[in-house]
Design a protein around this motif. Structure first.
Motif, PDB file in Angstrom:
ATOM      1  N   ILE A 164       0.849  -1.195   0.000  1.00 30.53           N
ATOM      2  CA  ILE A 164       0.000   0.000   0.000  1.00 30.53           C
ATOM      3  C   ILE A 164       0.884   1.243   0.000  1.00 30.53           C
ATOM      4  O   ILE A 164       1.759   1.386   0.853  1.00 30.53           O
ATOM      5  CB  ILE A 164      -0.928   0.012   1.230  1.00 30.53           C
ATOM      6  N   ALA A 166       0.517   4.852   0.714  1.00 28.07           N
ATOM      7  CA  ALA A 166      -0.354   5.889   1.277  1.00 28.07           C
ATOM      8  C   ALA A 166       0.484   6.845   2.107  1.00 28.07           C
ATOM      9  O   ALA A 166       1.256   6.412   2.970  1.00 28.07           O
ATOM     10  CB  ALA A 166      -1.445   5.264   2.140  1.00 28.07           C
ATOM     11  N   ARG A 170      -2.822  10.471   4.908  1.00 26.12           N
ATOM     12  CA  ARG A 170      -4.012   9.757   4.431  1.00 26.12           C
ATOM     13  C   ARG A 170      -4.476   8.703   5.430  1.00 26.12           C
ATOM     14  O   ARG A 170      -5.565   8.136   5.274  1.00 26.12           O
ATOM     15  CB  ARG A 170      -3.718   9.058   3.096  1.00 26.12           C
ATOM     16  N   HIS A 293      -6.193  -2.305  -1.989  1.00 30.50           N
ATOM     17  CA  HIS A 293      -6.255  -0.845  -1.981  1.00 30.50           C
ATOM     18  C   HIS A 293      -5.514  -0.199  -3.142  1.00 30.50           C
ATOM     19  O   HIS A 293      -6.004   0.770  -3.742  1.00 30.50           O
ATOM     20  CB  HIS A 293      -5.711  -0.312  -0.651  1.00 30.50           C
ATOM     21  N   ALA A 294      -4.338  -0.722  -3.464  1.00 34.83           N
ATOM     22  CA  ALA A 294      -3.527  -0.106  -4.519  1.00 34.83           C
ATOM     23  C   ALA A 294      -4.215  -0.159  -5.882  1.00 34.83           C
ATOM     24  O   ALA A 294      -3.896   0.643  -6.767  1.00 34.83           O
ATOM     25  CB  ALA A 294      -2.168  -0.801  -4.593  1.00 34.83           C
ATOM     26  N   PRO A 297      -7.530   3.171  -5.133  1.00 35.64           N
ATOM     27  CA  PRO A 297      -7.542   3.888  -3.854  1.00 35.64           C
ATOM     28  C   PRO A 297      -8.695   4.875  -3.697  1.00 35.64           C
ATOM     29  O   PRO A 297      -9.019   5.265  -2.574  1.00 35.64           O
ATOM     30  CB  PRO A 297      -6.188   4.620  -3.838  1.00 35.64           C
ATOM     31  N   GLN A 298      -9.347   5.276  -4.803  1.00 35.89           N
ATOM     32  CA  GLN A 298     -10.486   6.195  -4.694  1.00 35.89           C
ATOM     33  C   GLN A 298     -11.818   5.458  -4.578  1.00 35.89           C
ATOM     34  O   GLN A 298     -12.878   6.103  -4.468  1.00 35.89           O
ATOM     35  CB  GLN A 298     -10.509   7.145  -5.892  1.00 35.89           C
ATOM     36  N   HIS A 302      -9.590   1.006   3.069  1.00 36.34           N
ATOM     37  CA  HIS A 302      -8.767  -0.048   3.656  1.00 36.34           C
ATOM     38  C   HIS A 302      -8.788   0.087   5.175  1.00 36.34           C
ATOM     39  O   HIS A 302      -8.476   1.154   5.715  1.00 36.34           O
ATOM     40  CB  HIS A 302      -7.331   0.058   3.144  1.00 36.34           C
ATOM     41  N   ILE A 320      -7.656   3.864   5.690  1.00 40.05           N
ATOM     42  CA  ILE A 320      -7.198   4.699   4.576  1.00 40.05           C
ATOM     43  C   ILE A 320      -8.385   4.830   3.638  1.00 40.05           C
ATOM     44  O   ILE A 320      -8.838   3.838   3.061  1.00 40.05           O
ATOM     45  CB  ILE A 320      -5.994   4.074   3.846  1.00 40.05           C
ATOM     46  N   PRO A 322     -10.837   6.962   0.567  1.00 38.44           N
ATOM     47  CA  PRO A 322     -10.764   7.811  -0.624  1.00 38.44           C
ATOM     48  C   PRO A 322     -10.832   9.292  -0.260  1.00 38.44           C
ATOM     49  O   PRO A 322     -11.346   9.674   0.805  1.00 38.44           O
ATOM     50  CB  PRO A 322     -12.008   7.392  -1.420  1.00 38.44           C
ATOM     51  N   HIS A 326     -12.403  11.237   3.159  1.00 38.01           N
ATOM     52  CA  HIS A 326     -11.387  11.494   4.190  1.00 38.01           C
ATOM     53  C   HIS A 326     -11.704  12.688   5.100  1.00 38.01           C
ATOM     54  O   HIS A 326     -11.665  12.548   6.335  1.00 38.01           O
ATOM     55  CB  HIS A 326     -10.018  11.667   3.522  1.00 38.01           C
TER      56      HIS A 326
END
Length: 462
Positions: A164, A166, A170, A293-294, A297-298, A302, A320, A322, A326
């Motif tokens: 991941i 991030a 984030r 997640h990778a 990510p949007q 996660h 984590i 989007p 957030h």
């Protein structure tokens, strides 16, 4: 019990070599013949070593071996004592006469780690370093997202272990996975999203949390490839909770094709996938499957924790999310309780950055793999005609029972016999084949074999 009269041991009878094995066997014999009874305190290691003219390491190792076998228990500050449930045939073959006394149950119902292996000394060293160097700012109100030190350490840890990428800003530190689900559910409700798709069968604990906050849960069947995305597409859900690395309770891994289908579903519905990275740390046949997640990510939220690596009592997890979610999540984290306590976060960051966490995880993988092997062997020995699934990873087994067996009834009989075990039906929305979910993480091999032997005696056709 003083070292001077401990079992009347004569140091002269100890062999020149193999003193650890000799001492461990003397204690086993005392347990078997009743000289040592459940709850009896053993001498301090330093005291006994001096009395027997052996190194303290010899006594420490003997005690450790017996604790691993489930014969002794070591309590922080309370010394070492004989375990209440000694896995000797004469003890485990007798059902517990008072099943309502749950404190006496041998609990193999949870996919939990061996918390007795918690790195107490390393944690205390890290905590002392934190307290010795903490600034006034460190001891003030922390960022509601979590301390910068922990978020930076987690960003590096997740890049190494889960693939991941991030940035620390984030990451939102939460009160475990439960805290993350609660926070996320409230934020989704504020947006008018009051339903969530969940795996069937799926983790009953997660289901209860979601059911508390949301109006509707949509059960979606799980097969050998994971969540059935085609069935998901037939619902009105815009959010789906999945455990792709090691599904609970079936143990299946979400296939690459299903991962792509799930992300496409989220994009088409303008929805989100909640990736509960359950049991990702424990993969025994190869490297752990990387996090979803990778890939998007949007679209993927996660969530995870270190409860299965260190201990559930730590209550530190992370999320984590989007970009679109957030800011709202951070505001709600602040409004809820200003965030998690800072000192445990700083201590955990120290464990991660000094490599202690990774070394501990390697040790735990070896320990839990041995226990998994013991549990599988015991199922094959005592539960004839039953199939074991989910063995490649995690801290639990799924034992599929013959179709005519009532798994809830088996669990009830087991409880009356002093064994707590989960029926597969407890994790289902809809009817399906019977099974038992057996958690092996906390239990040494002799204790697992004793418990599974009882299950075999209580299961029709077992």
């Amino acid at each position: 019990m003083d070292g001077s009269d401990f079992l009347g041991l004569d140091p002269a009878t100890a062999p020149t070599r193999g003193r650890t094995a000799w001492l461990a066997q003397q204690i086993r014999t005392a347990l078997a013949d009743g000289t040592l009874t459940p709850g009896a305190r053993l001498p301090a290691t330093r005291e006994l070593a001096k009395e027997l003219s052996v190194s303290r390491g010899t006594v420490v190792e003997a005690y450790r071996r017996l604790a691993e076998e489930g014969l002794l228990v070591t309590n922080a500050g309370g010394g070492t004592a004989v375990a209440d449930l000694v896995p000797a045939p004469a003890v485990v073959a007798t059902p517990t006469p008072e099943p309502e006394r749950s404190s006496e149950l041998l609990n193999i119902s949870e996919g939990a780690p061996d918390s007795s292996a918690f790195p107490r000394a390393a944690w205390l060293r890290a905590e002392r370093r934190v307290l010795a160097t903490a600034t006034a700012r460190d001891l003030g109100y922390a960022d509601p997202q979590g301390t910068p030190q922990l978020r930076e350490a987690l960003a590096r840890w997740l890049a190494r272990s889960r693939g991941i990428r991030a940035a620390p800003e984030r990451i939102i530190v939460t009160a475990g996975v439960t805290g993350a689900l609660s926070l996320l559910s409230q934020t989704l409700c504020d947006r008018g999203i009051t339903g969530c798709a969940v795996e069937d069968p799926g983790a009953e604990g997660n289901r209860r949390i979601l059911n508390y906050w949301l109006d509707t849960l949509h059960p979606i069947a799980v097969d050998e490839d994971g969540l059935d995305v085609a069935a998901l597409s037939c619902t009105s859900a815009r959010v789906a909770l999945v455990t792709p690395a090691h599904q609970f309770p079936t143990g299946v891994v979400l296939s690459p094709a299903r991962r792509r289908e799930l992300i496409a579903w989220a994009e088409n519905t303008d929805g989100f996938v909640i990736e509960d990275d359950y049991d990702s740390e424990y993969r025994y046949d190869r490297a752990p499957v990387r996090a979803m997640h990778a890939m998007a990510p949007q679209r993927i939220v996660h969530i995870s924790s270190l409860s299965k690596v260190l201990a559930p009592a730590l209550r530190i997890g992370w999320m984590i999310a989007p970009d679109s979610l957030h800011p709202e999540l951070v505001r709600k984290r602040w409004a809820t309780d200003l965030g998690s306590p800072a000192l445990p976060q700083l201590t955990l960051a120290e464990l991660i950055d000094t490599g202690v966490l990774e070394r501990h995880l390697r040790s735990m993988r070896l320990r839990h793999r041995r226990r998994r092997d013991a549990a599988v062997a015991a199922v094959q020995r005592y539960l004839h005609g039953c199939r074991v699934e989910g063995v490649a990873a995690g801290l639990h087994l799924l034992v599929l029972l013959p179709d005519h067996v009532d798994d809830a009834a088996v669990a009830g009989r087991a409880r009356a016999a002093g064994i707590a075990v989960q029926p597969l039906s407890a994790h289902r929305f809809t009817r399906g084949g019977p099974g038992l979910v057996i958690g092996y993480g906390p239990h040494p091999a002799p204790r697992l074999e004793a418990a599974i032997k009882i299950l075999g005696e209580l299961t029709p056709g077992g």
